[in-house]
Scaffold this active site. Structure first.
Site, PDB file in Angstrom:
ATOM      1  N   CYS A  66      11.654  -1.408  -3.764  1.00  0.00           N
ATOM      2  CA  CYS A  66      10.461  -2.402  -4.102  1.00  0.00           C
ATOM      3  C   CYS A  66      10.111  -2.130  -5.339  1.00  0.00           C
ATOM      4  O   CYS A  66       9.865  -3.062  -6.124  1.00  0.00           O
ATOM      5  CB  CYS A  66       9.473  -2.638  -3.100  1.00  0.00           C
TER       6      CYS A  66
ATOM      7  N   THR B 165       4.627   5.906 -14.737  1.00  0.00           N
ATOM      8  CA  THR B 165       3.887   6.360 -15.846  1.00  0.00           C
ATOM      9  C   THR B 165       5.042   6.553 -16.937  1.00  0.00           C
ATOM     10  O   THR B 165       6.131   6.830 -16.722  1.00  0.00           O
ATOM     11  CB  THR B 165       3.003   7.584 -15.840  1.00  0.00           C
TER      12      THR B 165
ATOM     13  N   THR C 267       0.485   3.965  -2.848  1.00  0.00           N
ATOM     14  CA  THR C 267      -0.315   4.749  -3.890  1.00  0.00           C
ATOM     15  C   THR C 267      -1.682   5.163  -3.026  1.00  0.00           C
ATOM     16  O   THR C 267      -2.063   4.588  -2.608  1.00  0.00           O
ATOM     17  CB  THR C 267      -0.698   4.148  -5.326  1.00  0.00           C
TER      18      THR C 267
ATOM     19  N   GLY D 255       0.765  -1.279   0.095  1.00  0.00           N
ATOM     20  CA  GLY D 255       0.007  -0.010   0.069  1.00  0.00           C
ATOM     21  C   GLY D 255       0.853   1.301   0.011  1.00  0.00           C
ATOM     22  O   GLY D 255       1.207   1.674   1.185  1.00  0.00           O
TER      23      GLY D 255
ATOM     24  N   GLU E 246       3.634   1.331 -11.640  1.00  0.00           N
ATOM     25  CA  GLU E 246       5.088   1.324 -11.436  1.00  0.00           C
ATOM     26  C   GLU E 246       5.832   2.306 -12.254  1.00  0.00           C
ATOM     27  O   GLU E 246       6.756   2.255 -12.507  1.00  0.00           O
ATOM     28  CB  GLU E 246       5.895   0.029 -11.843  1.00  0.00           C
TER      29      GLU E 246
END
Length: 392
Positions: free
Chosen positions: A241, A368, A135, A133, A366
Site C-alpha cells: 500500500c 524519509t 505509523t 494506521g 511514505e
C-alpha cells in the site's frame, strides 16, 4: 505565458488523448473548486469534508483499482490526477492517496469479498472515508518495531496500542489498523465508532493545514473474527500500500512545483522595479530556468515510472528514485519561487511558501529521504545499511 514556459520539452506529446483529457478535467476541477478556497482552508486548518463526494463523482477515489465502483484507470492517469490535485494543495492529493492508495488498496488487495463489497463502493463514491494506521509514536521508519498488538479472544480479537500521523482518522468511517499477532503483523478493519477507538487531531501544524493528521489510541478494541484482512500477513501487505502512495507522491510533488513556478513567472512579468519587470533581470531568469529544468526532468521521471508500472515491470526500488528526487527538488523549487515575490511571498496570497511548507511533510511521510537513499543504496551495492553494523 509562452508554450515553452508551460511545457519546454513538449512533454504533453508523450501522453494519449485520453490521458490528457482526464488530466484536463482534474485541472478544471482544481481551478474551480480548490484554488479559490485553499488559502482560506489552509489558514483555518480546515479540510472540506464535502469535497470527498465531489472527488468521488470525478472517479478520483481508488481510481487505479477495478470493480466496486472504482474507475479502473491506468497508473499514468492516476499520476496525472495526483499532479493536478497537488498543484492545488498537497492536502487535497493526500486525501486521495490515503483514501485510495492506502485504505482502499488494502481492502481491495487483501480483503475478503464481503469486506470489499461492504466498504469499497461507498469509499469510491466518497460517502465513506478510510484511514490507514501503520505509523506509531515510536515506530515511523521502522514499522517492524510497532508495539500495537492484536490478541485472539475466543472467535474474535482484542486490539491495543497507539498510532500517530494517521491521515483522516477523525472523519474516517473505517480504519485499516496494522498490529502484531502470534501469526505476524496482520491488518484489521476497525469501524471508527468501535468502543476503545479514539482519534485526536494533531495540532497546531506548520504544514498540511488543509489536511487532517491524527493520533489514534486503541484501548481493548474488540473485533469479530471477520475484521481481519485475510490476505495480509506480515509487513509485505502494508508496504504494498505504501508503494502505491509513494508512486502518487512523485507526480504530486511536481504539481506543487509547477504551480509555484507558474505563480513566480507571472509575478516576475508583472512586478516592476528599477523601470523594468523583474523577469528581465538575469538573476530572476536564472531562478526560473532552474525551476523549468527540474520540473521537466521530474515529470519525465514520474512518466517513466508510470509506464513501467502499467507494463508490470516496475521494481519497488525504482519508486524510491522518484519519491526521493521529485520531492527534494520540488521543495527547492518552491523555496526559490518564494524569493521572487520578496516580502509578498510569505503571505497566503501566493502559493509557493504554502507548497514548500506542505512538501516538508510530504518529504517525511511514505519514507524519509534517508530511508529512500538507503533503499537505493542497497539496490546499487547489494548491501543493506538500514541499521548500524549491517553495511559490513
Amino acid at each position: 505565458m509562452t508554450d515553452l514556459a508551460r511545457d519546454y520539452l513538449d512533454l504533453d506529446s508523450l501522453f494519449s488523448a485520453e490521458e490528457l483529457g482526464l488530466r484536463n478535467r482534474v485541472r478544471e476541477f482544481v481551478q474551480a473548486r480548490i484554488k479559490p478556497n485553499i488559502a482560506r482552508w489552509y489558514e483555518a486548518a480546515h479540510f472540506p469534508r464535502e469535497i470527498a463526494k465531489e472527488m468521488g463523482a470525478l472517479g478520483l477515489l481508488g481510481m487505479h483499482l477495478t470493480g466496486y465502483g472504482c474507475a479502473g484507470r491506468s497508473a499514468v492517469e492516476y499520476g496525472l490526477a495526483s499532479m493536478e490535485l497537488e498543484a492545488g494543495d498537497s492536502g487535497m492529493r493526500t486525501f486521495v492517496s490515503v483514501q485510495g492508495s492506502l485504505a482502499m488498496t488494502a481492502i481491495h488487495r487483501f480483503g475478503s469479498e464481503e469486506q470489499r463489497q461492504r466498504w469499497l463502493p461507498g469509499m469510491a463514491a466518497g460517502d465513506l472515508i478510510g484511514c490507514f494506521g501503520l505509523t506509531e509514536p515510536t515506530a515511523g521508519s521502522d514499522p517492524a518495531a510497532m508495539r500495537s498488538t492484536a490478541v485472539r479472544d475466543g472467535d474474535g480479537w482484542v486490539l491495543n496500542g497507539a498510532k500517530r500521523w494517521i491521515g483522516l482518522a477523525t472523519i474516517a468511517d473505517v480504519a485499516v489498523i496494522w498490529a502484531k499477532t502470534d501469526e505476524g503483523v496482520r491488518g484489521f478493519l476497525v469501524p471508527t465508532g468501535t468502543e476503545g477507538f479514539t482519534a485526536t487531531p494533531i495540532e497546531p501544524k506548520l504544514g498540511m493545514r488543509a489536511s487532517i493528521q491524527c493520533d489514534i489510541d486503541l484501548t481493548d478494541v474488540r473485533l469479530a473474527a471477520e475484521a481481519v484482512l485475510p490476505g495480509a500477513v506480515g509487513l509485505r501487505a502494508p508496504f504494498t500500500c505504501l508503494n502505491e502512495a509513494r508512486y502518487g507522491i512523485m507526480w504530486g510533488a511536481m504539481g506543487a512545483a509547477r504551480d509555484a513556478y507558474e505563480a513566480a513567472l507571472a509575478y516576475a512579468l508583472e512586478r516592476h522595479q528599477f523601470g523594468a519587470p523583474i523577469g528581465a533581470f538575469q538573476l530572476i531568469q536564472q531562478k526560473l530556468v532552474d525551476m523549468v529544468l527540474e520540473i521537466q526532468k521530474g515529470t519525465l521521471v514520474a512518466l517513466r515510472t508510470g509506464r513501467l508500472k502499467d507494463s508490470g515491470a516496475l521494481r519497488h526500488e525504482q519508486l524510491s528514485f522518484g519519491k526521493l528526487n521529485n520531492v527534494r527538488e520540488a521543495i527547492e523549487i518552491c523555496r526559490s519561487a518564494r524569493t521572487i515575490f520578496g516580502g509578498n511571498g510569505i503571505t497566503l496570497d501566493y502559493s509557493p511558501l504554502r507548497h514548500a511548507c506542505n512538501l516538508e511533510s510530504v518529504r517525511t511521510y511514505e519514507g524519509t529521504d534517508e530511508m529512500h537513499t538507503l533503499i537505493m543504496g542497497r539496490a546499487i551495492t547489494g548491501v543493506a545499511a538500514f541499521s548500524p553494523g549491517t553495511a559490513g
